[in-house]
Design a protein around this motif. Sequence first.
Motif, PDB file in Angstrom:
ATOM      1  N   ASN A  75       8.167 -17.536  28.925  1.00 54.35           N
ATOM      2  CA  ASN A  75       6.823 -18.112  28.758  1.00 54.35           C
ATOM      3  C   ASN A  75       6.983 -19.436  27.925  1.00 54.35           C
ATOM      4  O   ASN A  75       6.357 -20.608  28.205  1.00 54.35           O
ATOM      5  N   ILE A  76       7.973 -19.300  27.059  1.00 48.94           N
ATOM      6  CA  ILE A  76       8.190 -20.684  26.167  1.00 48.94           C
ATOM      7  C   ILE A  76       8.646 -21.676  27.196  1.00 48.94           C
ATOM      8  O   ILE A  76       8.336 -22.890  26.779  1.00 48.94           O
ATOM      9  N   LYS A  77       9.319 -21.602  28.084  1.00 44.34           N
ATOM     10  CA  LYS A  77       9.585 -22.592  29.046  1.00 44.34           C
ATOM     11  C   LYS A  77       8.524 -23.215  29.750  1.00 44.34           C
ATOM     12  O   LYS A  77       8.548 -24.425  30.323  1.00 44.34           O
ATOM     13  N   LYS A  78       7.218 -22.480  29.871  1.00 42.41           N
ATOM     14  CA  LYS A  78       6.138 -23.009  30.339  1.00 42.41           C
ATOM     15  C   LYS A  78       5.213 -23.393  29.517  1.00 42.41           C
ATOM     16  O   LYS A  78       4.096 -23.762  29.879  1.00 42.41           O
ATOM     17  N   GLY A  79       5.444 -23.539  28.420  1.00 40.15           N
ATOM     18  CA  GLY A  79       4.439 -23.959  27.107  1.00 40.15           C
ATOM     19  C   GLY A  79       3.680 -22.964  26.822  1.00 40.15           C
ATOM     20  O   GLY A  79       2.440 -23.176  26.398  1.00 40.15           O
ATOM     21  N   LEU A  80       3.779 -21.696  27.262  1.00 41.65           N
ATOM     22  CA  LEU A  80       2.799 -20.546  26.850  1.00 41.65           C
ATOM     23  C   LEU A  80       3.385 -19.614  25.747  1.00 41.65           C
ATOM     24  O   LEU A  80       4.679 -19.807  25.554  1.00 41.65           O
ATOM     25  N   PRO A  81       2.471 -19.074  24.916  1.00 41.00           N
ATOM     26  CA  PRO A  81       3.057 -18.108  23.868  1.00 41.00           C
ATOM     27  C   PRO A  81       4.251 -17.016  24.284  1.00 41.00           C
ATOM     28  O   PRO A  81       3.678 -16.502  25.670  1.00 41.00           O
ATOM     29  N   ALA A  82       5.025 -16.791  23.887  1.00 38.30           N
ATOM     30  CA  ALA A  82       6.227 -15.684  24.195  1.00 38.30           C
ATOM     31  C   ALA A  82       5.651 -14.335  24.078  1.00 38.30           C
ATOM     32  O   ALA A  82       6.058 -13.337  24.737  1.00 38.30           O
ATOM     33  N   VAL A  83       4.536 -14.280  23.360  1.00 39.20           N
ATOM     34  CA  VAL A  83       3.960 -12.936  22.890  1.00 39.20           C
ATOM     35  C   VAL A  83       2.242 -12.997  23.001  1.00 39.20           C
ATOM     36  O   VAL A  83       1.608 -13.134  21.927  1.00 39.20           O
ATOM     37  N   PRO A  84       1.817 -13.086  24.133  1.00 40.27           N
ATOM     38  CA  PRO A  84       0.338 -12.952  24.237  1.00 40.27           C
ATOM     39  C   PRO A  84      -0.171 -11.807  24.002  1.00 40.27           C
ATOM     40  O   PRO A  84       0.403 -10.807  24.391  1.00 40.27           O
ATOM     41  N   ALA A  85      -1.513 -11.571  23.611  1.00 47.83           N
ATOM     42  CA  ALA A  85      -2.033 -10.332  23.130  1.00 47.83           C
ATOM     43  C   ALA A  85      -3.538 -10.612  23.062  1.00 47.83           C
ATOM     44  O   ALA A  85      -3.927 -11.716  22.747  1.00 47.83           O
ATOM     45  N   LYS A  86      -4.058  -9.419  23.371  1.00 42.43           N
ATOM     46  CA  LYS A  86      -5.792  -9.362  23.244  1.00 42.43           C
ATOM     47  C   LYS A  86      -5.815  -7.979  22.587  1.00 42.43           C
ATOM     48  O   LYS A  86      -5.327  -7.006  22.828  1.00 42.43           O
ATOM     49  N   MET A  87      -7.069  -7.960  21.637  1.00 42.81           N
ATOM     50  CA  MET A  87      -7.305  -6.731  20.818  1.00 42.81           C
ATOM     51  C   MET A  87      -8.610  -6.372  21.402  1.00 42.81           C
ATOM     52  O   MET A  87      -9.569  -7.262  21.406  1.00 42.81           O
ATOM     53  N   ILE A  88      -8.862  -5.243  21.722  1.00 41.80           N
ATOM     54  CA  ILE A  88     -10.097  -4.488  22.401  1.00 41.80           C
ATOM     55  C   ILE A  88     -10.537  -3.628  21.297  1.00 41.80           C
ATOM     56  O   ILE A  88     -10.059  -2.559  21.069  1.00 41.80           O
ATOM     57  N   LEU A  89     -11.533  -3.825  20.481  1.00 43.46           N
ATOM     58  CA  LEU A  89     -12.274  -2.914  19.400  1.00 43.46           C
ATOM     59  C   LEU A  89     -13.677  -2.294  20.004  1.00 43.46           C
ATOM     60  O   LEU A  89     -14.288  -2.935  20.573  1.00 43.46           O
ATOM     61  N   LEU A  90     -13.538  -0.948  19.964  1.00 43.10           N
ATOM     62  CA  LEU A  90     -14.561  -0.192  20.104  1.00 43.10           C
ATOM     63  C   LEU A  90     -15.248   0.281  19.032  1.00 43.10           C
ATOM     64  O   LEU A  90     -14.891   0.887  18.004  1.00 43.10           O
ATOM     65  N   ASP A  91     -16.465   0.525  19.301  1.00 43.35           N
ATOM     66  CA  ASP A  91     -17.521   1.346  18.128  1.00 43.35           C
ATOM     67  C   ASP A  91     -17.152   2.742  18.165  1.00 43.35           C
ATOM     68  O   ASP A  91     -17.484   3.431  19.487  1.00 43.35           O
ATOM     69  N   GLY A  92     -16.852   3.464  17.422  1.00 41.11           N
ATOM     70  CA  GLY A  92     -16.415   4.998  17.381  1.00 41.11           C
ATOM     71  C   GLY A  92     -17.531   5.613  17.538  1.00 41.11           C
ATOM     72  O   GLY A  92     -17.375   6.912  18.021  1.00 41.11           O
ATOM     73  N   LYS A  93     -18.847   5.294  17.300  1.00 35.88           N
ATOM     74  CA  LYS A  93     -20.272   6.012  17.584  1.00 35.88           C
ATOM     75  C   LYS A  93     -20.730   6.141  18.656  1.00 35.88           C
ATOM     76  O   LYS A  93     -21.207   7.120  19.245  1.00 35.88           O
ATOM     77  N   THR A  94     -20.323   5.136  19.704  1.00 31.31           N
ATOM     78  CA  THR A  94     -20.691   4.881  21.051  1.00 31.31           C
ATOM     79  C   THR A  94     -19.667   4.914  22.082  1.00 31.31           C
ATOM     80  O   THR A  94     -19.881   4.997  23.085  1.00 31.31           O
ATOM     81  N   GLY A  95     -18.491   4.653  21.626  1.00 36.81           N
ATOM     82  CA  GLY A  95     -17.259   4.302  22.757  1.00 36.81           C
ATOM     83  C   GLY A  95     -17.551   2.987  23.447  1.00 36.81           C
ATOM     84  O   GLY A  95     -16.628   2.817  24.313  1.00 36.81           O
ATOM     85  N   ASP A  96     -18.334   2.272  23.124  1.00 33.35           N
ATOM     86  CA  ASP A  96     -18.451   0.935  23.870  1.00 33.35           C
ATOM     87  C   ASP A  96     -17.804  -0.077  23.084  1.00 33.35           C
ATOM     88  O   ASP A  96     -17.620   0.038  21.749  1.00 33.35           O
ATOM     89  N   VAL A  97     -17.383  -1.086  23.875  1.00 33.23           N
ATOM     90  CA  VAL A  97     -16.543  -2.287  23.198  1.00 33.23           C
ATOM     91  C   VAL A  97     -17.401  -3.264  22.400  1.00 33.23           C
ATOM     92  O   VAL A  97     -18.542  -3.355  22.845  1.00 33.23           O
ATOM     93  N   CYS A  98     -17.175  -3.418  21.129  1.00 35.51           N
ATOM     94  CA  CYS A  98     -18.025  -4.188  20.499  1.00 35.51           C
ATOM     95  C   CYS A  98     -17.372  -5.515  20.235  1.00 35.51           C
ATOM     96  O   CYS A  98     -18.095  -6.554  19.835  1.00 35.51           O
TER      97      CYS A  98
END
Length: 329
Positions: A75-98
Amino acid sequence: MLILTAEDIKKVFNMKDAIEADKEAFEIYSKGQSEVPLRTNIKVEKYNGSSLFMPGYVKQIDSLGIKIVSVFPENIKKGLPAVPAKMILLDGKTGDVCSIMDGTYLTKLRTGASAGAATDVLARKDSKIGALIGTGGQAFCQLEALLVTRDLDVVKVYSRNREKVLNFVKNANAKLSSYNTKIVAAETSDEAIEDADVITVVTTSTKPVFDGRKIKKGAHINGVGSFMEHMQEIDEHTIINCDKAFVDSKEAVLNESGDFIIPIKKGLISKEKVNGELGEVIGKVLKGRETDEEITLFKSVGIAVQDVVTAYKIYKRALEKGIGQNIEL
């Protein structure tokens, strides 16, 4: 659902906050108060990459989540992050993404904080000389974590690419000037670790990047770069001869880290070389450093409880401060 960018996170959460979050996460993990399966690693050989899926659940904060982090060096050669990432956090009381937040910066922050936590717990209090080996995407947060936890006079930085080292040092001196620490470029890894009280290694190397015979008595080493069984940034002399070795997770390190797996397969050490988990030291179940002469080692591969606890605290802080963008799906 709250969307948080890297800049949003920076507005509400700093390195000191992250170190405290990691300490809490490590203690929770070592007490068995979280559910953290080993990460799933899917290799994408066509593009020399891999994607890792890291789920976790922490009951006491009613929160769970999954971080999807990819390692695509090209990715570095493309000008992009070599380690892209996303974090998905859920409400433990409902199981829905918050919340969905930038996982690339979250990873840098909590990974730097892991070494910061270990340094705070295990390094000598009078540490004055630091060494940083590696100048990739994780390096800046690793450096900041050292400066937050110890009042260092100088930090010597080394990587194989001289130009990158010089640019990194110039940028770090400008951005971290408030710490009054001199950040300098080292010509070799030997020069970097000479007389160093705290050494942080953050590479994805498959060969050791420093000579452990050059480490001074009383030093503390953080190994946070290698996270797969073929990676080995810490030499076997260091692994064999350190006085105490602590990890973020015994299960994860002994299944994923070449730093330990390779010498174990060679019969040079056994699994018992690992004294315990950092969370056990933080929770006062185990003793950490006991003398000024001990060489201590912390090995981390990263565990999802760090992401869940840190992301939860970022999310709560962002809600309090009205930061981020709310969307409905």
